[in-house]
Design an enzyme around this catalytic site. Structure first.
Site, short mmCIF file in Angstrom:
data_model
loop_
_atom_site.label_atom_id
_atom_site.label_comp_id
_atom_site.label_asym_id
_atom_site.label_seq_id
_atom_site.Cartn_x
_atom_site.Cartn_y
_atom_site.Cartn_z
N SER A 97 -1.79 -0.98 -11.66
CA SER A 97 -1.09 -2.06 -10.56
C SER A 97 -1.06 -3.50 -11.19
O SER A 97 -0.34 -4.43 -11.05
CB SER A 97 -1.49 -2.29 -9.04
OG SER A 97 -1.01 -1.32 -8.52
N LYS A 138 1.11 -5.61 -0.40
CA LYS A 138 0.80 -6.57 -1.32
C LYS A 138 1.84 -7.49 -1.06
O LYS A 138 1.53 -8.81 -1.16
CB LYS A 138 1.23 -5.83 -2.86
CG LYS A 138 0.20 -5.06 -3.35
CD LYS A 138 0.64 -4.20 -4.35
CE LYS A 138 -0.66 -3.17 -4.97
NZ LYS A 138 -0.15 -2.23 -6.09
#
Length: 160
Positions: free
Chosen positions: A51, A94
């Site tokens: 990520s 996120k």
């Protein structure tokens, strides 16, 4: 994390001329007479490494270009050696973390756009989203005024 860092450095090295990236000695060979040490705090989780691919590329592009990344931007995405941005998990969490931190723009993989449906409407209204399928799009969104590149004729877009 280590694989993401290696991918980021390899991609930047192969695209240094395109992005006009040089080391401290002015060489397009970014590692010529240059050492790079990337340190991730103890809290970094190994499985979260993919990520961070777009973020690592952006940080190194900032280092080698001497330009600052916008301070109001969050980003996530896995990368490939060809510069594609692949989807990641945890988009809702996120995005909520970026919102809590007061950021204004979030760069996510284009293939994660559907995951924004799970983000509350008030959060979506407060943020600007950039969906990226390649690192060119990430770098253009992350730097004020974009990131000028020397284009190569005949470059094909991938369907990934």
């Amino acid at each position: 994390m280590k694989e993401s860092a290696h991918l980021a450095i390899s991609w930047l090295r192969s695209n240094a001329k395109k992005y006009q990236l040089t080391n401290a000695f002015g060489s397009f060979d970014l590692l010529d007479n240059t050492d790079i040490h990337l340190h991730f705090p103890a809290g970094a989780v190994t499985k979260d490494g993919p990520s961070a691919g777009v973020t690592i590329v952006t940080c190194l592009a900032s280092l080698f270009s001497g330009r600052l990344v916008r301070s109001d931007v969050a980003m996530t995405g896995e990368i490939t050696l060809r510069g594609l941005v692949l989807p990641v998990g945890g988009i809702k969490d996120k995005v909520l973390a970026a919102h809590r931190a007061g950021l204004k723009q979030v760069i996510i993989p284009r293939r994660n756009e559907k995951d924004l449906e799970g983000v509350p409407g008030n959060v979506q209204q407060d943020l600007s989203f950039v969906t990226a399928s390649c690192l060119d799009e990430v770098l253009n969104a992350a730097f004020d005024g974009g990131f000028t590149v020397k284009t190569r004729p005949g470059l094909l877009n991938s369907k990934l």
